[in-house]
Enzyme design. Structure first.
Site, PDB file in Angstrom:
ATOM      1  N   HIS A 174      10.880   5.319  -0.663  1.00 35.72           N
ATOM      2  CA  HIS A 174       9.680   4.544  -0.327  1.00 35.72           C
ATOM      3  C   HIS A 174       9.013   4.114  -1.623  1.00 35.72           C
ATOM      4  O   HIS A 174       8.820   4.925  -2.530  1.00 35.72           O
ATOM      5  CB  HIS A 174       8.699   5.382   0.502  1.00 35.72           C
ATOM      6  CG  HIS A 174       7.437   4.621   0.790  1.00 35.72           C
ATOM      7  ND1 HIS A 174       7.356   3.703   1.810  1.00 35.72           N
ATOM      8  CD2 HIS A 174       6.234   4.596   0.165  1.00 35.72           C
ATOM      9  CE1 HIS A 174       6.161   3.152   1.808  1.00 35.72           C
ATOM     10  NE2 HIS A 174       5.456   3.682   0.823  1.00 35.72           N
ATOM     11  N   ASP A 214       0.383   4.783  13.832  1.00 36.98           N
ATOM     12  CA  ASP A 214       0.090   4.246  12.497  1.00 36.98           C
ATOM     13  C   ASP A 214      -0.315   2.772  12.564  1.00 36.98           C
ATOM     14  O   ASP A 214      -1.217   2.342  11.860  1.00 36.98           O
ATOM     15  CB  ASP A 214       1.296   4.423  11.567  1.00 36.98           C
ATOM     16  CG  ASP A 214       1.015   3.784  10.206  1.00 36.98           C
ATOM     17  OD1 ASP A 214       0.049   4.217   9.561  1.00 36.98           O
ATOM     18  OD2 ASP A 214       1.722   2.838   9.826  1.00 36.98           O
ATOM     19  N   ARG A 227      -8.149   0.664   9.901  1.00 38.56           N
ATOM     20  CA  ARG A 227      -8.484   0.960   8.495  1.00 38.56           C
ATOM     21  C   ARG A 227      -8.689  -0.328   7.704  1.00 38.56           C
ATOM     22  O   ARG A 227      -9.586  -0.421   6.859  1.00 38.56           O
ATOM     23  CB  ARG A 227      -7.362   1.779   7.841  1.00 38.56           C
ATOM     24  CG  ARG A 227      -7.314   3.220   8.316  1.00 38.56           C
ATOM     25  CD  ARG A 227      -6.025   3.892   7.863  1.00 38.56           C
ATOM     26  NE  ARG A 227      -5.860   3.897   6.439  1.00 38.56           N
ATOM     27  CZ  ARG A 227      -4.669   3.979   5.810  1.00 38.56           C
ATOM     28  NH1 ARG A 227      -3.553   4.059   6.508  1.00 38.56           N
ATOM     29  NH2 ARG A 227      -4.611   3.986   4.504  1.00 38.56           N
ATOM     30  N   SER A 267       0.064   7.934   6.888  1.00 39.31           N
ATOM     31  CA  SER A 267       0.677   6.677   7.294  1.00 39.31           C
ATOM     32  C   SER A 267       2.118   6.567   6.765  1.00 39.31           C
ATOM     33  O   SER A 267       3.057   6.284   7.518  1.00 39.31           O
ATOM     34  CB  SER A 267      -0.194   5.532   6.751  1.00 39.31           C
ATOM     35  OG  SER A 267       0.461   4.309   6.855  1.00 39.31           O
ATOM     36  N   LYS A 276       5.911   7.681   9.129  1.00 41.21           N
ATOM     37  CA  LYS A 276       6.977   6.704   9.370  1.00 41.21           C
ATOM     38  C   LYS A 276       8.300   7.190   8.757  1.00 41.21           C
ATOM     39  O   LYS A 276       9.353   7.046   9.368  1.00 41.21           O
ATOM     40  CB  LYS A 276       6.591   5.341   8.775  1.00 41.21           C
ATOM     41  CG  LYS A 276       5.487   4.665   9.595  1.00 41.21           C
ATOM     42  CD  LYS A 276       5.047   3.357   8.987  1.00 41.21           C
ATOM     43  CE  LYS A 276       4.223   3.559   7.753  1.00 41.21           C
ATOM     44  NZ  LYS A 276       3.450   2.421   7.297  1.00 41.21           N
TER      45      LYS A 276
END
Ligand code: URA
Length: 434
Positions: free
Chosen positions: A82, A161, A168, A183, A187
Site C-alpha cells: 500500500h 470505509d 470524513r 481505513s 481494506k
C-alpha cells in the site's frame, strides 16, 4: 448503548471498549446513527486519538462491515503493497509482476486518483481492454493462475470505509491517524493477505508532508497490522519531486514498461526494487530485503518480470499491442516544451503543484465524477540537485485542451526554486520501520 454517551466519553478523552466501537460502526452502517452524531464522534476521535485496543477494534469493526476474502485455498504467501500516494507513483505496476515472478502471490486492490495524486486503477484503465472491475471469484482465479491480479475496491470489502470516508471528507476529519489507519488497514486485511509492504510518502507531493507525521502513521499502520497477525514492513519515502519522469496515466504505464524492460530510471528503479525486495522477503522467497532486491533485479534482467507483466495484462483483458509497442498509443493533440528561464541548481519543487498541473492537463480529477484523459500528462526531466542552464528543457506537457498548455507551463515554472550554490540529490528511501 447510548450514542450521545459514547460521543461524550470519547470527547472527554476516555477510551471506548471494543463493543462500544463495534456498536458505533455497525449502527452507522445500518443508518441507525445519523450523520450529525457520527460526525461528532469522528471529530472527537480527531482530537482525542485512539489507543491500540481501540484502534484494533475500529479496524476489526470496519473489516467485518463486509467480507474477508478467503485466499487460503490458493497456495503461497499472499503479500500486497500500500502506498499513501503521490505524483508519478507507478510502483504497483512494476513490483506486482516482479514479486509474482519470484513466486509470491500478489492480490492487489487499488484506488483511483483524486486531486494532485494519481491512482493505480486509472493507470491500468488506460490500457485498452484492461479490466479492473473483476468479481471476487475472477480475482481469485487469476491470482491462482498468474500469481498477481490488480483490481479496484469491490462492494464486499470494508463497505463501512466508503461511508465513513465520504463523511470524513466533508467534516474535516480525514487527517486523523487512527481514522486513516482504520481505513487503510481494514481494506488491506479484508483482502485476505498474509503480509503487507507499506510505502508511506513524505514531502510536498505527499498526503503527509511532514516526515514526523508520516513516521507516526507508519508506526500506527504497523501496530495495527501486527495486531491482526500480519507480517509488515514500512518505508518512509521521498515525495518532494515526481517519482521517475513520467506523470499521467498512460505515461506511467509506459514508464513502468521501460523499467520492467531494464531501463534505469534511478529513483523509480531503486524504490521498486526495495518494495518488491520487501514483498519477496515477506513472501518467504528471500532471507532478507537485500536478497529480495537482488532477486528483483535479476528478474528484470532475465526478462521474467516483464513476461509476468504481459501475463497479467493478458489475463485481465488488456490489449498487448500497446504493451509490446507503446509508441502505437494515441497521442495528445497538443504538447509544449517548457524551457528553463534561468541558470542554477534546482533546489525545491512544489510537487503538489506538479500533480495539479497534470490534473489541469486532463490526467487527474477534482471530484470523483470527473473524467480523465489517459493520454494527458507531463514528462518531467529535472530532479532536485540537477544543474540547469537557461533554455534547457525542464519538462514537456501533453493535452487535448490547448488552453491548458500555458496554465500548466506557468504552474510548473512557479513550482521550481533555483539556487546559486550546488544542491544535494534527494534519497528516495528515507527510513525503514519494521
Ligand atoms: N487512504 C485511505 O484509504 N484512507 C484514508 O483515510 C486516507 C488515505
Amino acid at each position: 448503548m447510548n450514542t450521545v454517551e459514547l460521543i461524550r466519553k470519547k470527547r472527554n478523552g476516555l477510551p471506548l471498549t471494543k463493543s462500544e466501537i463495534h456498536f458505533l460502526i455497525n449502527s452507522y452502517q445500518n443508518k441507525k446513527i445519523p450523520d450529525y452524531q457520527f460526525s461528532a464522534f469522528l471529530m472527537a476521535v480527531y482530537f482525542r486519538g485512539m489507543n491500540e485496543t481501540e484502534q484494533s477494534a475500529l479496524t476489526d469493526a470496519m473489516i467485518n462491515s463486509g467480507k474477508i476474502v478467503d485466499l487460503r485455498k490458493i497456495k503461497g504467501v499472499k503479500v500486497d503493497k500500500h502506498s499513501t500516494g503521490g505524483v508519478g507513483d507507478k510502483t504497483s505496476m512494476i513490483i506486482a509482476p516482479i514479486a509474482a515472478a519470484a513466486g509470491v502471490k500478489v492480490p492487489m486492490i487499488s484506488g483511483r486518483g483524486l486531486g494532485h495524486s494519481g491512482g493505480t486503477l486509472d493507470k491500468l484503465d488506460s490500457i485498452p481492454g484492461f479490466r479492473t472491475d473483476l468479481s471476487l471469484s475472477q480475482f481469485k482465479n487469476i491470482l491462482k493462475k498468474c500469481g498477481a491480479v490488480l483490481i479496484g475496491q469491490t462492494k464486499e470489502i470494508a463497505p463501512a470505509d466508503k461511508l465513513i470516508y465520504a463523511l470524513r471528507d466533508v467534516t474535516a476529519t480525514v487527517e486523523s491517524i487512527p481514522l486513516i489507519t482504520g481505513s487503510i488497514m481494514s481494506k488491506k486485511i479484508a483482502e485476505g493477505i498474509d503480509g503487507l509492504v507499506l510505502d508511506v510518502k513524505t514531502g510536498s507531493g505527499a498526503f503527509m508532508s511532514d516526515e514526523k507525521d508520516a513516521a507516526k502513521l507508519a508506526e500506527s499502520l504497523i501496530r495495527t497490522a501486527k495486531s491482526f497477525d500480519k507480517k509488515v514492513i514500512a518505508f518512509i519515502t521521498d515525495m518532494n519531486q515526481p517519482l521517475g519522469n513520467y506523470i499521467g496515466n498512460w505515461f506511467e504505464v509506459h514508464e513502468s514498461i521501460k523499467v520492467l524492460q531494464g531501463e534505469n530510471v534511478e529513483d523509480l528503479l531503486e524504490l521498486s526494487l526495495t518494495l518488491s525486495g520487501a514483498m519477496i522477503y515477506l513472501g518467504n522467497k528471500a532471507g532478507s530485503i537485500e536478497e529480495g532486491k537482488k532477486i528483483s533485479f535479476e528478474l528484470i534482467k532475465n526478462g521474467k518480470a516483464f513476461e509476468k507483466f504481459i501475463e497479467i495484462v493478458k489475463n485481465q483483458g488488456g490489449d498487448l499491442k500497446y504493451i509490446h509497442n507503446p509508441d502505437l498509443y494515441p497521442k495528445s493533440k497538443f504538447s509544449k516544451k517548457i524551457f528553463s528561464p534561468k541558470t542554477g541548481h534546482l533546489s525545491v519543487i512544489n510537487n503538489y503543484d506538479i500533480g495539479m498541473s497534470a490534473l489541469e492537463l486532463g490526467a487527474g480529477r477534482r471530484t470523483k465524477e470527473d473524467k480523465i484523459d489517459p493520454k494527458a500528462g507531463i514528462i518531467f526531466y529535472s530532479k532536485i540537485g540537477s544543474k540547469i542552464n537557461k533554455g534547457d528543457v525542464i519538462a514537456e506537457v501533453f493535452t487535448d485542451n490547448k488552453a491548458k498548455l500555458e496554465i500548466a507551463r506557468d504552474k510548473i515554472l512557479n513550482s521550481l526554486t533555483f539556487s546559486h550554490t550546488k544542491t544535494k540529490k534527494l534519497k528516495i528511501i528515507k527510513k525503514i520501520i519494521n
